[in-house]
Motif scaffolding. Structure first.
Motif, mmCIF file in Angstrom:
data_model
loop_
_atom_site.group_PDB
_atom_site.id
_atom_site.type_symbol
_atom_site.label_atom_id
_atom_site.label_comp_id
_atom_site.label_asym_id
_atom_site.label_seq_id
_atom_site.Cartn_x
_atom_site.Cartn_y
_atom_site.Cartn_z
ATOM 1 N N ALA A 61 52.834 28.234 41.270
ATOM 2 C CA ALA A 61 51.701 28.957 41.870
ATOM 3 C C ALA A 61 51.199 30.050 40.906
ATOM 4 C CB ALA A 61 52.257 30.115 42.912
ATOM 5 N N ARG A 62 52.069 30.498 39.787
ATOM 6 C CA ARG A 62 51.446 31.219 38.881
ATOM 7 C C ARG A 62 50.431 30.727 37.988
ATOM 8 N NH1 ARG A 62 49.921 36.145 36.429
ATOM 9 N NH2 ARG A 62 50.352 36.089 34.404
ATOM 10 N N TYR A 63 50.717 29.430 37.608
ATOM 11 C CA TYR A 63 49.716 28.583 36.908
ATOM 12 C C TYR A 63 48.345 28.171 37.497
ATOM 13 C CZ TYR A 63 52.775 29.396 32.702
ATOM 14 O OH TYR A 63 53.444 30.013 31.797
ATOM 15 N N GLU A 64 48.757 27.786 38.815
ATOM 16 C CA GLU A 64 47.673 27.312 39.414
ATOM 17 C C GLU A 64 46.446 28.356 40.020
ATOM 18 O OE1 GLU A 64 45.404 24.575 41.469
ATOM 19 O OE2 GLU A 64 47.187 24.284 40.405
ATOM 20 N N TYR A 65 47.074 29.655 40.489
ATOM 21 C CA TYR A 65 46.209 30.567 40.648
ATOM 22 C C TYR A 65 45.915 31.898 39.838
ATOM 23 C CZ TYR A 65 46.718 27.827 45.028
ATOM 24 O OH TYR A 65 46.827 26.857 45.982
ATOM 25 N N ALA A 66 46.947 32.104 39.032
ATOM 26 C CA ALA A 66 46.827 33.437 38.496
ATOM 27 C C ALA A 66 46.844 33.452 36.916
ATOM 28 C CB ALA A 66 47.835 34.292 39.120
ATOM 29 N N TYR A 67 46.735 32.262 36.382
ATOM 30 C CA TYR A 67 46.959 32.261 34.842
ATOM 31 C C TYR A 67 45.513 31.741 34.160
ATOM 32 C CZ TYR A 67 48.628 31.485 30.171
ATOM 33 O OH TYR A 67 49.074 31.410 29.032
ATOM 34 N N SER A 68 45.338 32.283 33.105
ATOM 35 C CA SER A 68 44.238 31.804 32.264
ATOM 36 C C SER A 68 44.464 32.514 31.067
ATOM 37 C CB SER A 68 42.936 32.313 32.867
ATOM 38 O OG SER A 68 41.782 31.828 31.904
ATOM 39 N N PHE A 69 43.887 31.784 29.878
ATOM 40 C CA PHE A 69 43.934 32.345 28.582
ATOM 41 C C PHE A 69 42.900 33.678 28.312
ATOM 42 C CE2 PHE A 69 45.704 28.220 27.390
ATOM 43 C CZ PHE A 69 47.020 28.868 26.815
ATOM 44 N N ARG A 70 41.940 33.340 29.547
ATOM 45 C CA ARG A 70 40.753 34.574 29.375
ATOM 46 C C ARG A 70 40.772 34.655 30.726
ATOM 47 N NH1 ARG A 70 37.727 30.489 25.783
ATOM 48 N NH2 ARG A 70 38.291 31.091 23.657
ATOM 49 N N PRO A 71 41.323 35.978 31.177
ATOM 50 C CA PRO A 71 41.248 36.556 32.590
ATOM 51 C C PRO A 71 39.724 36.381 32.955
ATOM 52 C CG PRO A 71 42.687 37.795 31.176
ATOM 53 C CD PRO A 71 42.100 36.943 30.215
ATOM 54 N N ARG A 72 38.733 36.576 32.203
ATOM 55 C CA ARG A 72 37.487 36.531 32.756
ATOM 56 C C ARG A 72 36.944 35.252 33.425
ATOM 57 N NH1 ARG A 72 32.877 39.376 29.141
ATOM 58 N NH2 ARG A 72 33.716 41.163 30.289
ATOM 59 N N HIS A 73 37.616 34.144 32.534
ATOM 60 C CA HIS A 73 37.294 32.795 32.963
ATOM 61 C C HIS A 73 38.053 32.693 34.422
ATOM 62 C CE1 HIS A 73 36.136 31.202 28.753
ATOM 63 N NE2 HIS A 73 35.782 32.361 29.014
ATOM 64 N N LEU A 74 39.090 33.400 34.660
ATOM 65 C CA LEU A 74 40.040 33.205 35.807
ATOM 66 C C LEU A 74 39.010 33.327 36.984
ATOM 67 C CD1 LEU A 74 42.798 32.478 37.049
ATOM 68 C CD2 LEU A 74 43.214 34.844 36.788
ATOM 69 N N CYS A 75 38.384 34.741 36.822
ATOM 70 C CA CYS A 75 37.528 35.252 37.907
ATOM 71 C C CYS A 75 36.188 34.182 38.321
ATOM 72 C CB CYS A 75 37.023 36.697 37.519
ATOM 73 S SG CYS A 75 38.413 37.734 37.709
ATOM 74 N N ALA A 76 35.697 33.797 37.170
ATOM 75 C CA ALA A 76 34.719 33.052 37.062
ATOM 76 C C ALA A 76 34.870 31.673 37.739
ATOM 77 C CB ALA A 76 33.929 32.709 35.596
ATOM 78 N N ASN A 77 36.037 31.103 37.570
ATOM 79 C CA ASN A 77 36.591 29.927 38.130
ATOM 80 C C ASN A 77 36.540 30.001 39.884
ATOM 81 O OD1 ASN A 77 36.701 28.396 35.736
ATOM 82 N ND2 ASN A 77 38.933 28.790 35.520
ATOM 83 N N TYR A 78 37.020 30.805 40.218
ATOM 84 C CA TYR A 78 37.212 31.228 41.607
ATOM 85 C C TYR A 78 36.126 31.791 42.338
ATOM 86 C CZ TYR A 78 41.821 29.208 40.970
ATOM 87 O OH TYR A 78 42.960 28.328 40.523
ATOM 88 N N THR A 79 35.284 32.797 41.932
ATOM 89 C CA THR A 79 34.041 33.463 42.116
ATOM 90 C C THR A 79 33.180 33.571 41.126
ATOM 91 O OG1 THR A 79 35.025 35.698 41.245
ATOM 92 C CG2 THR A 79 35.807 35.034 43.484
ATOM 93 N N ASP A 80 32.007 34.047 41.663
ATOM 94 C CA ASP A 80 30.880 34.307 40.984
ATOM 95 C C ASP A 80 30.981 35.392 39.989
ATOM 96 O OD1 ASP A 80 29.659 31.899 41.855
ATOM 97 O OD2 ASP A 80 28.823 33.122 43.650
ATOM 98 N N TYR A 81 32.030 36.112 40.125
ATOM 99 C CA TYR A 81 32.195 37.408 39.318
ATOM 100 C C TYR A 81 32.494 36.974 37.806
ATOM 101 C CZ TYR A 81 34.171 41.882 37.975
ATOM 102 O OH TYR A 81 34.342 43.047 37.291
ATOM 103 N N HIS A 82 32.047 37.455 36.863
ATOM 104 C CA HIS A 82 32.140 37.349 35.573
ATOM 105 C C HIS A 82 32.581 38.351 34.718
ATOM 106 C CE1 HIS A 82 30.319 33.000 35.663
ATOM 107 N NE2 HIS A 82 29.400 33.856 36.357
ATOM 108 N N GLY A 83 33.796 38.824 35.235
ATOM 109 C CA GLY A 83 34.337 40.028 34.553
ATOM 110 C C GLY A 83 35.622 40.001 34.721
ATOM 111 N N GLU A 84 36.419 40.918 34.225
ATOM 112 C CA GLU A 84 37.968 40.979 34.138
ATOM 113 C C GLU A 84 38.599 41.302 35.549
ATOM 114 O OE1 GLU A 84 40.017 40.760 31.426
ATOM 115 O OE2 GLU A 84 37.984 40.593 30.297
ATOM 116 N N PRO A 85 39.523 40.789 35.966
ATOM 117 C CA PRO A 85 40.180 41.067 37.393
ATOM 118 C C PRO A 85 40.183 42.506 37.536
ATOM 119 C CG PRO A 85 41.307 39.443 36.151
ATOM 120 C CD PRO A 85 40.537 39.953 35.099
ATOM 121 N N GLU A 86 40.208 42.926 38.918
ATOM 122 C CA GLU A 86 40.253 44.463 39.137
ATOM 123 C C GLU A 86 41.795 44.582 39.350
ATOM 124 O OE1 GLU A 86 38.372 44.902 42.885
ATOM 125 O OE2 GLU A 86 36.515 44.127 42.130
#
Length: 136
Positions: A61-86
């Motif tokens: 679950a951690r690697y599927e939903y909450a892991y990225s080398f660049r947190p900004r890309h994590l948000c961009a993958n799942y939403t249209d938001y291109h920033g850091e996670p809140e």
């Protein structure tokens, strides 16, 4: 790297406990009896198997939903938001990007349910083992 040192043994422990359950059942059947689930050994092996399953599920679950080398890309993958996670927490697993929770609602209850089942099963194994040892 450090997380791999702790997570690498989980599949090995899970396979070992499953093998222990199978050999216990085969031994009991060869002796002419039925496998007893309410004995300490199968309960302990089941608890270990469940705890390892919880650890492997949590890692997935951690690697599927909450892991990225660049947190900004994590948000961009799942939403249209291109920033850091809140907000980002590891226990319970949560990543919020632009007000949207990225981790599905079923992940945390499943993980904590598996842990609770493992704890109850191990407690039952210890209690049954102590009672059998104290019995004359």
């Amino acid at each position: 790297m450090l997380i791999l040192v702790f997570l690498f043994p989980l599949p090995i422990f899970a396979a070992g406990s499953l093998l222990g359950l199978i050999t216990h059942a085969v031994r009991r059947l060869r002796e002419g009896g039925r496998p007893r689930l309410a004995s300490p050994f199968p309960l302990a092996m089941g608890a270990i198997l469940t705890a390892c399953g919880a650890g492997m599920f949590r890692t997935w679950a951690r690697y599927e939903y909450a892991y990225s080398f660049r947190p900004r890309h994590l948000c961009a993958n799942y939403t249209d938001y291109h920033g850091e996670p809140e907000r980002e927490t590891t226990i319970p697993l949560s990543v919020v990007c632009d007000g949207v929770e990225l981790v599905p609602a079923w992940v945390n209850p499943t993980f904590f349910g598996l842990l609770a089942f493992a704890a109850v099963t191990m407690t039952a194994a210890v209690v049954i083992g102590v009672r059998r040892a104290a019995a004359p």
